[in-house]
Motif scaffolding. Structure first.
Motif, PDB file in Angstrom:
ATOM      1  N   ALA A  21       0.814  -1.221   0.000  1.00 31.86           N
ATOM      2  CA  ALA A  21       0.000   0.000   0.000  1.00 31.86           C
ATOM      3  C   ALA A  21       0.844   1.266   0.000  1.00 31.86           C
ATOM      4  O   ALA A  21       0.552   2.204  -0.756  1.00 31.86           O
ATOM      5  CB  ALA A  21      -0.942  -0.004   1.209  1.00 31.86           C
ATOM      6  N   VAL A  22       1.877   1.320   0.824  1.00 30.98           N
ATOM      7  CA  VAL A  22       2.651   2.557   0.951  1.00 30.98           C
ATOM      8  C   VAL A  22       3.963   2.529   0.182  1.00 30.98           C
ATOM      9  O   VAL A  22       4.628   3.551   0.059  1.00 30.98           O
ATOM     10  CB  VAL A  22       2.912   2.924   2.436  1.00 30.98           C
ATOM     11  N   ARG A  23       4.360   1.375  -0.289  1.00 25.38           N
ATOM     12  CA  ARG A  23       5.603   1.202  -1.072  1.00 25.38           C
ATOM     13  C   ARG A  23       6.809   1.778  -0.346  1.00 25.38           C
ATOM     14  O   ARG A  23       7.638   2.466  -0.950  1.00 25.38           O
ATOM     15  CB  ARG A  23       5.445   1.796  -2.460  1.00 25.38           C
ATOM     16  N   GLU A  24       6.912   1.471   0.910  1.00 25.44           N
ATOM     17  CA  GLU A  24       8.029   1.920   1.745  1.00 25.44           C
ATOM     18  C   GLU A  24       9.035   0.784   1.871  1.00 25.44           C
ATOM     19  O   GLU A  24       8.681  -0.330   2.230  1.00 25.44           O
ATOM     20  CB  GLU A  24       7.506   2.331   3.126  1.00 25.44           C
ATOM     21  N   ARG A  25      10.314   1.077   1.577  1.00 26.92           N
ATOM     22  CA  ARG A  25      11.362   0.051   1.602  1.00 26.92           C
ATOM     23  C   ARG A  25      11.493  -0.624   2.962  1.00 26.92           C
ATOM     24  O   ARG A  25      11.803  -1.808   3.048  1.00 26.92           O
ATOM     25  CB  ARG A  25      12.718   0.648   1.220  1.00 26.92           C
ATOM     26  N   ALA A  26      11.278   0.119   4.029  1.00 25.51           N
ATOM     27  CA  ALA A  26      11.431  -0.451   5.373  1.00 25.51           C
ATOM     28  C   ALA A  26      10.487  -1.628   5.580  1.00 25.51           C
ATOM     29  O   ALA A  26      10.852  -2.621   6.209  1.00 25.51           O
ATOM     30  CB  ALA A  26      11.190   0.619   6.436  1.00 25.51           C
ATOM     31  N   TYR A  27       9.289  -1.543   5.046  1.00 23.10           N
ATOM     32  CA  TYR A  27       8.331  -2.647   5.203  1.00 23.10           C
ATOM     33  C   TYR A  27       8.780  -3.898   4.440  1.00 23.10           C
ATOM     34  O   TYR A  27       8.636  -5.006   4.927  1.00 23.10           O
ATOM     35  CB  TYR A  27       6.931  -2.236   4.741  1.00 23.10           C
ATOM     36  N   PHE A  28       9.317  -3.716   3.250  1.00 18.17           N
ATOM     37  CA  PHE A  28       9.789  -4.868   2.479  1.00 18.17           C
ATOM     38  C   PHE A  28      10.959  -5.543   3.191  1.00 18.17           C
ATOM     39  O   PHE A  28      11.052  -6.767   3.239  1.00 18.17           O
ATOM     40  CB  PHE A  28      10.167  -4.456   1.057  1.00 18.17           C
ATOM     41  N   ALA A  29      11.867  -4.745   3.742  1.00 18.53           N
ATOM     42  CA  ALA A  29      12.988  -5.312   4.497  1.00 18.53           C
ATOM     43  C   ALA A  29      12.478  -6.020   5.747  1.00 18.53           C
ATOM     44  O   ALA A  29      12.970  -7.094   6.116  1.00 18.53           O
ATOM     45  CB  ALA A  29      13.976  -4.208   4.878  1.00 18.53           C
ATOM     46  N   TYR A  30      11.479  -5.427   6.391  1.00 20.49           N
ATOM     47  CA  TYR A  30      10.944  -6.029   7.612  1.00 20.49           C
ATOM     48  C   TYR A  30      10.239  -7.356   7.328  1.00 20.49           C
ATOM     49  O   TYR A  30      10.408  -8.315   8.081  1.00 20.49           O
ATOM     50  CB  TYR A  30       9.993  -5.056   8.315  1.00 20.49           C
ATOM     51  N   ILE A  31       9.476  -7.431   6.232  1.00 20.90           N
ATOM     52  CA  ILE A  31       8.793  -8.700   5.956  1.00 20.90           C
ATOM     53  C   ILE A  31       9.804  -9.783   5.576  1.00 20.90           C
ATOM     54  O   ILE A  31       9.588 -10.959   5.878  1.00 20.90           O
ATOM     55  CB  ILE A  31       7.669  -8.563   4.900  1.00 20.90           C
ATOM     56  N   ALA A  32      10.907  -9.405   4.938  1.00 25.90           N
ATOM     57  CA  ALA A  32      11.968 -10.389   4.661  1.00 25.90           C
ATOM     58  C   ALA A  32      12.542 -10.906   5.973  1.00 25.90           C
ATOM     59  O   ALA A  32      12.793 -12.107   6.136  1.00 25.90           O
ATOM     60  CB  ALA A  32      13.064  -9.773   3.801  1.00 25.90           C
ATOM     61  N   TYR A  33      12.742  -9.997   6.932  1.00 25.77           N
ATOM     62  CA  TYR A  33      13.258 -10.399   8.240  1.00 25.77           C
ATOM     63  C   TYR A  33      12.253 -11.293   8.973  1.00 25.77           C
ATOM     64  O   TYR A  33      12.629 -12.337   9.530  1.00 25.77           O
ATOM     65  CB  TYR A  33      13.593  -9.171   9.092  1.00 25.77           C
ATOM     66  N   VAL A  34      10.993 -10.897   8.997  1.00 22.60           N
ATOM     67  CA  VAL A  34       9.967 -11.684   9.703  1.00 22.60           C
ATOM     68  C   VAL A  34       9.870 -13.088   9.109  1.00 22.60           C
ATOM     69  O   VAL A  34       9.832 -14.083   9.840  1.00 22.60           O
ATOM     70  CB  VAL A  34       8.592 -10.976   9.673  1.00 22.60           C
ATOM     71  N   LEU A  35       9.853 -13.178   7.788  1.00 22.30           N
ATOM     72  CA  LEU A  35       9.762 -14.481   7.140  1.00 22.30           C
ATOM     73  C   LEU A  35      10.988 -15.342   7.442  1.00 22.30           C
ATOM     74  O   LEU A  35      10.855 -16.510   7.810  1.00 22.30           O
ATOM     75  CB  LEU A  35       9.595 -14.308   5.627  1.00 22.30           C
ATOM     76  N   SER A  36      12.182 -14.758   7.330  1.00 26.10           N
ATOM     77  CA  SER A  36      13.392 -15.548   7.576  1.00 26.10           C
ATOM     78  C   SER A  36      13.522 -15.937   9.047  1.00 26.10           C
ATOM     79  O   SER A  36      13.928 -17.060   9.357  1.00 26.10           O
ATOM     80  CB  SER A  36      14.635 -14.800   7.098  1.00 26.10           C
ATOM     81  N   ALA A  37      13.159 -15.047   9.961  1.00 29.66           N
ATOM     82  CA  ALA A  37      13.224 -15.378  11.390  1.00 29.66           C
ATOM     83  C   ALA A  37      12.231 -16.482  11.739  1.00 29.66           C
ATOM     84  O   ALA A  37      12.545 -17.407  12.501  1.00 29.66           O
ATOM     85  CB  ALA A  37      12.962 -14.141  12.241  1.00 29.66           C
ATOM     86  N   THR A  38      11.037 -16.419  11.161  1.00 21.81           N
ATOM     87  CA  THR A  38      10.029 -17.444  11.422  1.00 21.81           C
ATOM     88  C   THR A  38      10.467 -18.795  10.863  1.00 21.81           C
ATOM     89  O   THR A  38      10.365 -19.819  11.546  1.00 21.81           O
ATOM     90  CB  THR A  38       8.674 -17.034  10.819  1.00 21.81           C
ATOM     91  N   LEU A  39      10.978 -18.795   9.642  1.00 20.61           N
ATOM     92  CA  LEU A  39      11.469 -20.044   9.058  1.00 20.61           C
ATOM     93  C   LEU A  39      12.668 -20.595   9.826  1.00 20.61           C
ATOM     94  O   LEU A  39      12.801 -21.810  10.001  1.00 20.61           O
ATOM     95  CB  LEU A  39      11.829 -19.846   7.586  1.00 20.61           C
ATOM     96  N   LEU A  40      13.534 -19.702  10.300  1.00 15.69           N
ATOM     97  CA  LEU A  40      14.673 -20.146  11.099  1.00 15.69           C
ATOM     98  C   LEU A  40      14.212 -20.791  12.397  1.00 15.69           C
ATOM     99  O   LEU A  40      14.701 -21.862  12.785  1.00 15.69           O
ATOM    100  CB  LEU A  40      15.613 -18.974  11.392  1.00 15.69           C
TER     101      LEU A  40
END
Length: 189
Positions: A21-40
């Motif tokens: 919705a907002v196309r903010e880079r911080a959110y894309f980086a955060y979802i990559a972190y959340v996904l990788s931390a959860t999978l880890l």
């Protein structure tokens, strides 16, 4: 475990919708972190073995790769969330150094190399954590928006990981709840 995965999934989806919705880079980086931390966390708990029960070597390689990717995506988030560090040449150089290190570590492991991978990655986690704290403290003094919030969240994550690590090393007496310390830390963070 299902509660943790459900909550992390909800956090992932919520931030994914915000990122779109907002196309903010911080959110894309955060979802990559959340996904990788959860999978880890799922891999460490042995829950990802259900996805490929015939490939234990792949499971170990995935876990190793997720450690570096989790750190890499966390540093992408730091750089996009605490933007003041780009105005400080020394902090920016250190941030780029961590990004390059964790990025190269992923390539090194993906190429099939294992020698010294985990010891080197493990040795870099403490300096990476300290960098996050120092950056957040300096951001707070520079009146960076949300730097204090980031500092509290980062400290909770570091404290939870430290409790588990010290328990595994025998420094702290082991309690059953300590097995879930990092999950709680990632969820609160």
């Amino acid at each position: 475990h299902l509660v943790y995965y459900g909550m992390m999934g909800a956090i992932f989806l919520y931030n994914l919708f915000l990122a779109i919705a907002v196309r903010e880079r911080a959110y894309f980086a955060y979802i990559a972190y959340v996904l990788s931390a959860t999978l880890l966390m799922a891999s460490v708990a042995g829950h990802t073995t259900y996805l490929w029960p015939e490939a234990p070597v792949f499971e170990q390689a995935l876990r190793d790769w997720l450690v570096a990717f989790c750190a890499f995506s966390a540093f992408l988030f730091i750089g996009s969330f605490l933007t003041f560090l780009h105005k400080r040449p020394l902090l920016r150089a250190a941030w780029i150094g961590f990004l390059v290190f964790f990025g190269l570590a992923q390539i090194y492991r993906a190429a099939g190399f294992q020698l010294l991978y985990i010891p080197v990655i493990s040795a870099m986690i403490l300096p990476a954590g300290i960098f996050g704290v120092v950056t957040a403290v300096l951001g707070s003094f520079a009146r960076e928006p949300f730097a204090r919030l980031f500092l509290v969240a980062w400290l909770i994550l570091i404290l939870s990981a430290s409790v588990l690590g010290l328990s595994n090393l025998g420094v702290l007496p082991h309690r059953p709840w300590m097995n879930h310390a990092v999950r709680v830390g990632t969820l609160v963070e």
